[in-house]
Design an enzyme around this catalytic site. Sequence first.
Site, PDB file in Angstrom:
ATOM      1  N   HIS A   1       0.888   1.082 -13.101  1.00 47.98           N
ATOM      2  CA  HIS A   1       1.662  -0.095 -13.519  1.00 47.98           C
ATOM      3  C   HIS A   1       3.143   0.290 -13.528  1.00 47.98           C
ATOM      4  O   HIS A   1       3.490   1.369 -14.030  1.00 47.98           O
ATOM      5  CB  HIS A   1       1.202  -0.563 -14.911  1.00 47.98           C
ATOM      6  CG  HIS A   1       1.931  -1.764 -15.393  1.00 47.98           C
ATOM      7  ND1 HIS A   1       1.641  -3.045 -14.938  1.00 47.98           N
ATOM      8  CD2 HIS A   1       2.966  -1.894 -16.248  1.00 47.98           C
ATOM      9  CE1 HIS A   1       2.470  -3.906 -15.504  1.00 47.98           C
ATOM     10  NE2 HIS A   1       3.283  -3.237 -16.317  1.00 47.98           N
TER      11      HIS A   1
ATOM     12  N   ASN B   1      -5.475   2.768 -12.830  1.00 45.98           N
ATOM     13  CA  ASN B   1      -4.503   1.756 -12.396  1.00 45.98           C
ATOM     14  C   ASN B   1      -3.089   2.302 -12.552  1.00 45.98           C
ATOM     15  O   ASN B   1      -2.813   3.115 -13.435  1.00 45.98           O
ATOM     16  CB  ASN B   1      -4.659   0.471 -13.233  1.00 45.98           C
ATOM     17  CG  ASN B   1      -3.706  -0.631 -12.775  1.00 45.98           C
ATOM     18  OD1 ASN B   1      -3.614  -0.923 -11.592  1.00 45.98           O
ATOM     19  ND2 ASN B   1      -2.980  -1.210 -13.719  1.00 45.98           N
TER      20      ASN B   1
ATOM     21  N   LEU C   1      -4.118  -6.971  -7.407  1.00 41.39           N
ATOM     22  CA  LEU C   1      -3.613  -7.990  -8.327  1.00 41.39           C
ATOM     23  C   LEU C   1      -4.702  -8.865  -8.932  1.00 41.39           C
ATOM     24  O   LEU C   1      -4.534 -10.063  -9.068  1.00 41.39           O
ATOM     25  CB  LEU C   1      -2.562  -8.851  -7.599  1.00 41.39           C
ATOM     26  CG  LEU C   1      -1.309  -8.082  -7.200  1.00 41.39           C
ATOM     27  CD1 LEU C   1      -0.323  -8.981  -6.481  1.00 41.39           C
ATOM     28  CD2 LEU C   1      -0.645  -7.437  -8.419  1.00 41.39           C
TER      29      LEU C   1
ATOM     30  N   GLY D   1       0.766  -1.235   0.000  1.00 44.41           N
ATOM     31  CA  GLY D   1       0.000   0.000   0.000  1.00 44.41           C
ATOM     32  C   GLY D   1       0.797   1.285   0.000  1.00 44.41           C
ATOM     33  O   GLY D   1       0.326   2.315   0.492  1.00 44.41           O
TER      34      GLY D   1
HETATM   35  C1  GRF Z   1       3.411  -1.321  -7.395  1.00 45.31           C
HETATM   36  O1  GRF Z   1       4.646  -1.607  -7.998  1.00 45.31           O
HETATM   37  C2  GRF Z   1       2.367  -1.179  -8.449  1.00 45.31           C
HETATM   38  O2  GRF Z   1       2.828  -0.596  -9.644  1.00 45.31           O
HETATM   39  C3  GRF Z   1       2.010  -2.594  -8.721  1.00 45.31           C
HETATM   40  O3  GRF Z   1       2.019  -3.231  -7.458  1.00 45.31           O
HETATM   41  C4  GRF Z   1       2.886  -2.512  -6.608  1.00 45.31           C
HETATM   42  C5  GRF Z   1       2.074  -2.059  -5.421  1.00 45.31           C
HETATM   43  O4  GRF Z   1       2.882  -1.503  -4.505  1.00 45.31           O
HETATM   44  N1  GRF Z   1       0.722  -2.665  -9.347  1.00 45.31           N
HETATM   45  P1  GRF Z   1       2.190  -0.874  -3.193  1.00 45.31           P
HETATM   46  O5  GRF Z   1       1.317  -1.956  -2.598  1.00 45.31           O
HETATM   47  O6  GRF Z   1       1.403   0.314  -3.637  1.00 45.31           O
HETATM   48  O7  GRF Z   1       3.357  -0.506  -2.334  1.00 45.31           O
END
Ligand code: GRF
Length: 206
Positions: A108, A106, A89, A12
């Site tokens: 990425h 989203n 995810l 998060g």
């Molecule tokens: C990030 O690298 C995001 O791009 C990917 O999952 C990771 C999430 O990181 N979708 P966090 O949970 O926000 O620290």
Amino acid sequence: MVNIGVLISGGGTNLQALIDGVNSGTIKGKIRVVISNRKDAYGLERARKANIESIFIDPKGYSHEKYCNVLLEELKKRDVELVVLAGFLKILSREFVNEYKNRIINIHPSLIPSFSGQGYYGEKVHQAVLDYGVKYTGATVHFVDEGADTGPIILQEVVKVDNEDTVESLREKVLKVEHKILVEAVRLYCEGRLGLKGRKVIIDRE
Ligand code: GRF
């Protein structure tokens, strides 16, 4: 103020960037709820610490379709207008995407369309970047459509890949950029400054 719902699956840090963005007044919105498909997602704790309603909804026992409908109901009953996937995810169902058409954002960790789509998530992305030997990677914020990482691109920012970079060092560098452009994209959305022409996102930069 735009009502925002955030879906997470992990640590998060992107959620934290959004929380900080709201609290600093950068984002003219209110995070109404944080929902995780994983009980142990530290992002739930981050939400609790920020006095934001946070719920774990266990996907076990639901079909993918049904699970997305459950998420949809939780968001709609809280009048959520913008859904942000911050490290969530799961691919969303067609029904969910249609219900929130062009209102799902989203983040990425690559320059889409490179190293994106089915199977490209988390560290796998950075490993593929290193294996390929590209000189630049980066992060992308996009609207979600029915595909995996295929929706209209809102913002991107590049990150240089250095010789000594590892998956870990790349992840760190890209994550910093993710936080920055995710907050900027949500800020622009909340200010009504994101337009769409076909699949091109037009930003009204005052
Ligand atoms: C990030 O690298 C995001 O791009 C990917 O999952 C990771 C999430 O990181 N979708 P966090 O949970 O926000 O620290």
